[in-house]
Design a protein around this motif. Sequence first.
Motif, mmCIF file in Angstrom:
data_model
loop_
_atom_site.group_PDB
_atom_site.id
_atom_site.type_symbol
_atom_site.label_atom_id
_atom_site.label_comp_id
_atom_site.label_asym_id
_atom_site.label_seq_id
_atom_site.Cartn_x
_atom_site.Cartn_y
_atom_site.Cartn_z
ATOM 1 N N ILE A 195 -6.734 2.606 -3.744
ATOM 2 C CA ILE A 195 -5.313 3.129 -4.349
ATOM 3 C C ILE A 195 -5.317 2.494 -5.562
ATOM 4 O O ILE A 195 -4.188 2.695 -6.592
ATOM 5 C CB ILE A 195 -4.640 3.416 -3.704
ATOM 6 N N TYR A 219 1.720 3.808 -2.670
ATOM 7 C CA TYR A 219 0.696 4.842 -3.124
ATOM 8 C C TYR A 219 2.127 5.559 -2.841
ATOM 9 O O TYR A 219 2.107 7.156 -3.688
ATOM 10 C CB TYR A 219 0.313 5.199 -1.673
ATOM 11 N N ASP A 236 0.538 -1.383 -0.025
ATOM 12 C CA ASP A 236 0.023 0.357 -0.072
ATOM 13 C C ASP A 236 1.034 1.461 -0.272
ATOM 14 O O ASP A 236 0.672 2.337 -0.564
ATOM 15 C CB ASP A 236 -0.947 -0.143 0.402
ATOM 16 N N ASN A 276 -2.381 0.834 -10.350
ATOM 17 C CA ASN A 276 -3.216 1.117 -9.789
ATOM 18 C C ASN A 276 -3.665 2.490 -11.113
ATOM 19 O O ASN A 276 -2.859 1.754 -12.341
ATOM 20 C CB ASN A 276 -2.414 2.186 -8.724
ATOM 21 N N SER A 302 -5.283 13.289 -0.435
ATOM 22 C CA SER A 302 -5.616 12.377 -0.382
ATOM 23 C C SER A 302 -6.513 10.772 0.374
ATOM 24 O O SER A 302 -6.937 11.418 0.928
ATOM 25 C CB SER A 302 -4.090 12.001 0.055
ATOM 26 N N LEU A 328 -5.101 2.420 1.929
ATOM 27 C CA LEU A 328 -3.974 2.699 2.936
ATOM 28 C C LEU A 328 -4.281 2.348 4.262
ATOM 29 O O LEU A 328 -5.713 2.021 4.683
ATOM 30 C CB LEU A 328 -3.997 4.718 3.257
#
Length: 666
Positions: free
Chosen positions: A164, A88, A84, A115, A156, A142
């Motif tokens: 994500i 990200y 994650d 993603n 975010s 996340l």
Amino acid sequence: MTASQPMIAPSSDARPAEPAATPSRDLVVAGNLQRDLFRLGVVPCVIVALALTGWFTHSRLDALEAAFDAEGQAVARQVAAMSDLSLYAGDVPALQNVANAALRGGQVTRVEISNSAGVFVSAGPKTAPMGELRMFTAPVTLREASRATAFAPAGSTTAGEAPIGLVQTFRDTTAYAHERTRLLMAGIGIALLALLAAWAWVRHTARAVAQPLRRISRTVAALEAGQFDARCNVVTSGADEDDDDAGGGRRRARHEFANLAHDINRLAERLQRNQQISDEQVREATAVALQRMAEAEQAALSRARFLAAASHDLRQPLHAMGLFIDGLLPTANPTQRPAVLRLQEATDFMGVLLDDLLEISRLDAQVLTPAIAGVSLASLFDQLEAQHAAAAAAAHVRLVWKDRGLAVNTDPALLLRIVGNLVSNAIRHTPADGAVLVVARRRNGAVRIEVRDNGVGIAPIHQTRVFEEFYQVANTERDRRQGFGLGLAICARIALLLGTRIKLRSALQAGSTFWLDLPIAHPREVAPSAKEPAAAAPLAGLHCLVVDDDPAILDGSRTLLELWGCQVDCASTRNEALTRLDKSDAHFDVVLCDLQLDGEEDGMEVIENTRRLQPDALAVLVSGATGPEALQRLRKRGVMLLTKPVAPAKLRALLSTKRIPVFAAC
């Protein structure tokens, strides 16, 4: 309902009406007990085995499927949780390390992380076809701790919000398919083993049930066939038996087949005892019957000997009386003639009675052998019509003959005697202006000869006795002019000799019908009609030798033969007769010799010497002996016999045919 009307409660014993009994139908069964038991045991086992195997295999396959999917999904979630922050932050090397680490676990063959921002990381080959791979997906979100980071840009996402990215893991299904196939084969093997075990057990059980039943069935079949010593050797094991009770009762087996076999054995023993008792009773009854038969045969022989002796003792004087009466009749004056005629009539009646007794004796002695030949009924009926036409005309009875062109295989002389006697009886018992019908017709491949009359008929009580000796229905006064009651008895015996029976159908005031059935003959089998007998030759000059130990018979024979113009020599002993026959100048045309001479002398020796010394002479035995032994003896020697008393007309006819070939008459 008013108070005056009491309420009637329904009876507790009332029952609905029972339906009418219906006839029971046959219970149809097919196959055999062993096959039925086999089906009864195997079919449920098959159903249970298939159901359990299917359920067990389905459960294992579901568990395998769930484990396979759980492992793939767990790997996908683990990769998503570990990637994650890297996804990200866009850290591609870190993502690559996570993907490679997932491959090293060996649970997946390919991992893809991507993603929407264009980041795409994959690990693992793409060579395997998609049909052999199963894909598992997990969203990348996340974690909760990531929201406090300083590096989070404005806007975010936080944990629990939109993902994500996306993680896709692929697992190879080849090993899974192999395991699934192994489980299926194991299930099928277990089912087959269960079925085989069930089949073997049921087969053993079916045999254990069917074998004693077959043995019991064979024993019952043997008992039905009369083998009462057959037994069912079906016993139970020692552990399943009880000892005999104190009272000496039978052993009671616990197994039902052993009980059934024991009961059948008891039934067989009882049947065997009953058979032994029945055999003993049959032997006793047979011994009694044989004893009574021997007594009856002895009585018949005694009767035959009595008739033979009595007839011989009666025929001797009767024969002499006949000879003297026929010698006196031409010389009797008008005053003496009626008395002589009465004497002649009485002598004739006595002769007829003795002849009938002789006939019965000969039939009982079985010395007559039928000469079977084809006989035309038309010719036979013509002879009968010539014999009975005068009697029928005198009684005003119409005779009707219908031969219908048929022929039979039988003895013509014996058949003439039977039908002639039946016709004579019918004429005698038919009223004036009545009719007697003699008809022949086909019946079941044979010819039936019927003699019908429209006389007074015979009551049923008399119909079973009319064929007995001396039994007459309408002659209680014993008028000898109506016969002696021996005609039907003689005819019945002659019919048995011809292989048939005389039957009767009659009713009072409805006439009578007598009939007999004879084999049918083809026209080609019918013998030609006999020629008319030659006219009697004159007896003048015929040289006769009369041999008899009775002086009265010698005198009567001499008187009668000399009256006919014969030359007569007489001898009273065998030696005297042989001396006359052995003379060099002796020539006899006829030798009449008595069978029983004085003392132990036998007339058969005279006849045999006559055949040797006078071969051209007509040798005739004249005797009153009618016993079976004598008749058999004469028949074997082929000797002609004249039975005493000899009617003068019969003797004259015989002498007149001296030069006509003559055959044995006994």
